[in-house]
Scaffold this motif. Structure first.
Motif, PDB file in Angstrom:
ATOM      1  N   GLY A 167      10.914  28.453 -15.905  1.00 52.63           N
ATOM      2  CA  GLY A 167      10.474  27.322 -14.949  1.00 52.63           C
ATOM      3  C   GLY A 167      10.492  25.666 -15.451  1.00 52.63           C
ATOM      4  N   PRO A 168      11.432  25.416 -16.498  1.00 48.66           N
ATOM      5  CA  PRO A 168      11.168  24.139 -17.129  1.00 48.66           C
ATOM      6  C   PRO A 168      11.205  23.022 -16.041  1.00 48.66           C
ATOM      7  N   VAL A 169      10.697  21.860 -16.704  1.00 50.62           N
ATOM      8  CA  VAL A 169      10.386  20.707 -15.569  1.00 50.62           C
ATOM      9  C   VAL A 169      11.769  20.371 -15.037  1.00 50.62           C
ATOM     10  N   HIS A 170      12.723  20.279 -15.776  1.00 51.99           N
ATOM     11  CA  HIS A 170      14.060  19.629 -15.059  1.00 51.99           C
ATOM     12  C   HIS A 170      14.636  20.513 -13.977  1.00 51.99           C
ATOM     13  N   GLU A 171      14.201  21.850 -14.007  1.00 54.48           N
ATOM     14  CA  GLU A 171      14.437  22.818 -12.641  1.00 54.48           C
ATOM     15  C   GLU A 171      13.512  22.843 -11.692  1.00 54.48           C
ATOM     16  N   SER A 172      12.250  23.167 -12.124  1.00 51.42           N
ATOM     17  CA  SER A 172      11.099  23.390 -11.142  1.00 51.42           C
ATOM     18  C   SER A 172      10.748  22.174 -10.462  1.00 51.42           C
ATOM     19  N   LEU A 173      10.612  21.161 -11.163  1.00 52.79           N
ATOM     20  CA  LEU A 173      10.141  19.705 -10.348  1.00 52.79           C
ATOM     21  C   LEU A 173      11.338  19.292  -9.321  1.00 52.79           C
ATOM     22  N   PRO A 174      12.589  19.122  -9.526  1.00 51.52           N
ATOM     23  CA  PRO A 174      13.539  18.697  -8.706  1.00 51.52           C
ATOM     24  C   PRO A 174      13.359  19.643  -7.445  1.00 51.52           C
ATOM     25  N   PHE A 175      12.956  20.892  -7.812  1.00 51.67           N
ATOM     26  CA  PHE A 175      13.030  22.285  -6.565  1.00 51.67           C
ATOM     27  C   PHE A 175      11.759  21.844  -5.849  1.00 51.67           C
ATOM     28  N   ALA A 176      10.595  21.514  -6.553  1.00 48.38           N
ATOM     29  CA  ALA A 176       9.428  21.231  -5.563  1.00 48.38           C
ATOM     30  C   ALA A 176       9.635  19.990  -4.706  1.00 48.38           C
ATOM     31  N   ALA A 177      10.361  19.011  -5.289  1.00 52.00           N
ATOM     32  CA  ALA A 177      10.425  17.664  -4.506  1.00 52.00           C
ATOM     33  C   ALA A 177      11.463  17.946  -3.399  1.00 52.00           C
ATOM     34  N   ALA A 178      12.402  18.693  -3.695  1.00 54.16           N
ATOM     35  CA  ALA A 178      13.373  18.995  -2.561  1.00 54.16           C
ATOM     36  C   ALA A 178      12.586  19.769  -1.421  1.00 54.16           C
ATOM     37  N   VAL A 179      11.626  20.800  -1.921  1.00 53.51           N
ATOM     38  CA  VAL A 179      10.881  21.500  -0.727  1.00 53.51           C
ATOM     39  C   VAL A 179       9.950  20.634  -0.149  1.00 53.51           C
TER      40      VAL A 179
ATOM     41  N   GLY B 117       0.846  -1.060  -0.112  1.00 55.08           N
ATOM     42  CA  GLY B 117      -0.085  -0.063   0.027  1.00 55.08           C
ATOM     43  C   GLY B 117       0.712   1.148   0.052  1.00 55.08           C
ATOM     44  N   PRO B 118       0.267   2.560   0.108  1.00 53.91           N
ATOM     45  CA  PRO B 118       0.965   3.660   0.169  1.00 53.91           C
ATOM     46  C   PRO B 118       1.928   3.822   1.246  1.00 53.91           C
ATOM     47  N   SER B 119       2.967   4.450   0.890  1.00 48.40           N
ATOM     48  CA  SER B 119       4.141   4.513   2.013  1.00 48.40           C
ATOM     49  C   SER B 119       3.864   5.779   3.006  1.00 48.40           C
ATOM     50  N   ASP B 120       4.143   5.543   4.112  1.00 46.03           N
ATOM     51  CA  ASP B 120       4.077   6.490   5.152  1.00 46.03           C
ATOM     52  C   ASP B 120       5.218   7.746   5.066  1.00 46.03           C
ATOM     53  N   GLY B 121       6.232   7.378   4.496  1.00 47.58           N
ATOM     54  CA  GLY B 121       7.275   8.191   4.472  1.00 47.58           C
ATOM     55  C   GLY B 121       8.052   8.320   3.120  1.00 47.58           C
ATOM     56  N   PHE B 122       8.831   9.213   2.664  1.00 48.64           N
ATOM     57  CA  PHE B 122       9.567   9.097   1.566  1.00 48.64           C
ATOM     58  C   PHE B 122      10.380   8.167   1.852  1.00 48.64           C
ATOM     59  N   LEU B 123      10.785   7.047   0.597  1.00 49.36           N
ATOM     60  CA  LEU B 123      11.751   6.092   0.963  1.00 49.36           C
ATOM     61  C   LEU B 123      12.873   6.310  -0.239  1.00 49.36           C
ATOM     62  N   VAL B 124      12.495   7.244  -1.123  1.00 50.97           N
ATOM     63  CA  VAL B 124      13.374   7.591  -2.333  1.00 50.97           C
ATOM     64  C   VAL B 124      14.326   9.048  -1.948  1.00 50.97           C
ATOM     65  N   PRO B 125      15.443   9.262  -1.775  1.00 48.37           N
ATOM     66  CA  PRO B 125      15.949  10.509  -1.626  1.00 48.37           C
ATOM     67  C   PRO B 125      15.621  11.526  -2.558  1.00 48.37           C
ATOM     68  N   ALA B 126      15.383  12.757  -1.828  1.00 47.86           N
ATOM     69  CA  ALA B 126      14.918  13.941  -2.901  1.00 47.86           C
ATOM     70  C   ALA B 126      16.139  14.455  -3.623  1.00 47.86           C
ATOM     71  N   PRO B 127      15.906  15.294  -4.637  1.00 44.71           N
ATOM     72  CA  PRO B 127      17.272  15.852  -5.053  1.00 44.71           C
ATOM     73  C   PRO B 127      17.808  16.821  -4.316  1.00 44.71           C
ATOM     74  N   GLU B 128      19.088  16.841  -4.375  1.00 48.09           N
ATOM     75  CA  GLU B 128      19.782  17.661  -3.338  1.00 48.09           C
ATOM     76  C   GLU B 128      19.712  19.158  -3.623  1.00 48.09           C
ATOM     77  N   GLY B 129      19.580  20.075  -2.577  1.00 48.23           N
ATOM     78  CA  GLY B 129      19.580  21.412  -2.645  1.00 48.23           C
ATOM     79  C   GLY B 129      21.155  22.175  -2.297  1.00 48.23           C
ATOM     80  N   PRO B 130      21.351  23.327  -2.222  1.00 49.84           N
ATOM     81  CA  PRO B 130      20.375  24.265  -2.416  1.00 49.84           C
ATOM     82  C   PRO B 130      20.042  24.244  -3.938  1.00 49.84           C
ATOM     83  N   GLN B 131      18.957  24.719  -4.146  1.00 53.25           N
ATOM     84  CA  GLN B 131      18.386  24.999  -5.587  1.00 53.25           C
ATOM     85  C   GLN B 131      17.764  26.478  -5.973  1.00 53.25           C
ATOM     86  N   SER B 132      17.704  26.743  -7.162  1.00 51.36           N
ATOM     87  CA  SER B 132      17.088  27.984  -7.689  1.00 51.36           C
ATOM     88  C   SER B 132      16.510  27.767  -9.145  1.00 51.36           C
TER      89      SER B 132
END
Length: 288
Positions: A217-229, A115-130
């Motif tokens: 805000g292309p996908v390859h910049e804004s989506l990893p940013f959103a995931a890291a946040v 079933g759905p995971s209670d927490g993130f199991l895959v590491p997010a893209p690393e920051g800092p980002q902009s």
């Protein structure tokens, strides 16, 4: 296991407890893959493994992530195009037998009934980002703060009046990412002290959002940013309620009408094709 399966744009290394995905670099590789570089996906973060026929003499090995296991896929909220799905390994058709072998080896190891995971199991893209949005620049220090700095050429008067913004991660409950591949893409931060009805419906009027626009805000910049946040929000308060992530809320009819008028202007100016105009108009009307 411990073997490597090389496909188009990526290689998968099968380890005892995870799959290590390394993305190729090159002009034909999706820019999102190049930005991610590599990802280690624990077996428990997967719920299924499939092998299907692809396009133009290829087969596709797809490791399906569990809901809630990967901040990148949670932020994407189903908006990624097939070709940008990091869990799809495309291979020449003559490797189908080899791909089937690895699929059979991997299937018993994934969490098929968890079933759905209670927490993130895959590491997010690393920051800092902009990244640069149409109406400003978004930056994240990687742990504690997200900031928006407005652009004098694109920001609305509402945002100029509010001034540049800084948001402590602990004050946020989630993010809302609407892909820049659509005409009204944006990244909105959801604040714990406000419900969905207290933030402006239009992202260009909301000081807690940046809008993308053509080429911004292309996908390859804004989506990893959103995931890291998103991952930082979860880390900031493990006891917080499940993070809310949506692909965009239903709009006010007046807002829809204004968007359609703007779309018509772009169409008459030749910036949007007949097919794009019809498809986008249908999408906007469906939000009523």
């Amino acid at each position: 296991m411990g073997d490597v399966l090389a496909g188009i744009h990526a290689t998968w290394e099968f380890e005892t407890d995870s799959v290590l995905i390394r993305f190729e670099r090159g002009i034909r590789t999706p820019r999102l893959f190049q930005a991610l570089r590599e990802r280690r996906v624990p077996h428990e973060a997967l719920t299924a493994v499939t092998l299907t026929a692809g396009k133009r003499g290829t087969v596709v090995l797809h490791a399906v992530p569990r809901p809630g296991a990967d901040p990148l896929m949670e932020a994407a909220a189903g908006q990624l195009k097939e070709g940008c799905d990091p869990y799809r390994l495309v291979l020449p058709a003559d490797r189908e037998t080899l791909a089937e072998y690895y699929a059979d080896e991997l299937r018993p190891l994934v969490a098929a009934d968890a079933g759905p995971s209670d927490g993130f199991l895959v590491p997010a893209p690393e920051g800092p980002q902009s990244f640069k949005a149409y109406d400003g620049r978004a930056s994240f220090d990687g742990t504690a703060e997200v900031a928006f700095r407005w652009s004098w050429t694109g920001a609305s008067s509402a945002k100029w009046k509010a001034g540049d913004q800084a948001f402590a991660v602990r004050e946020l409950s989630g993010v809302e990412w609407r892909s820049p591949d659509v005409l009204d893409g944006y990244l909105r931060l959801l604040r714990r002290d406000r419900d969905s009805g207290t933030q402006p419906a239009q992202a260009d009027l909301d000081p807690a959002a940046v809008v993308f626009g053509l080429g911004y805000g292309p996908v390859h910049e804004s989506l990893p940013f959103a995931a890291a946040v998103l991952a930082a929000i979860r880390d900031a308060d493990d006891d917080a309620p499940a993070v809310a992530v949506t692909a965009g809320a239903r709009r006010d009819p007046a807002d829809i009408a204004e968007r359609i008028r703007h779309l018509g202007d772009l169409h008459r100016a030749g910036l949007v094709t007949d097919e794009e105009f019809t498809a986008k108009k249908r999408e906007l009307l469906a939000e009523l």
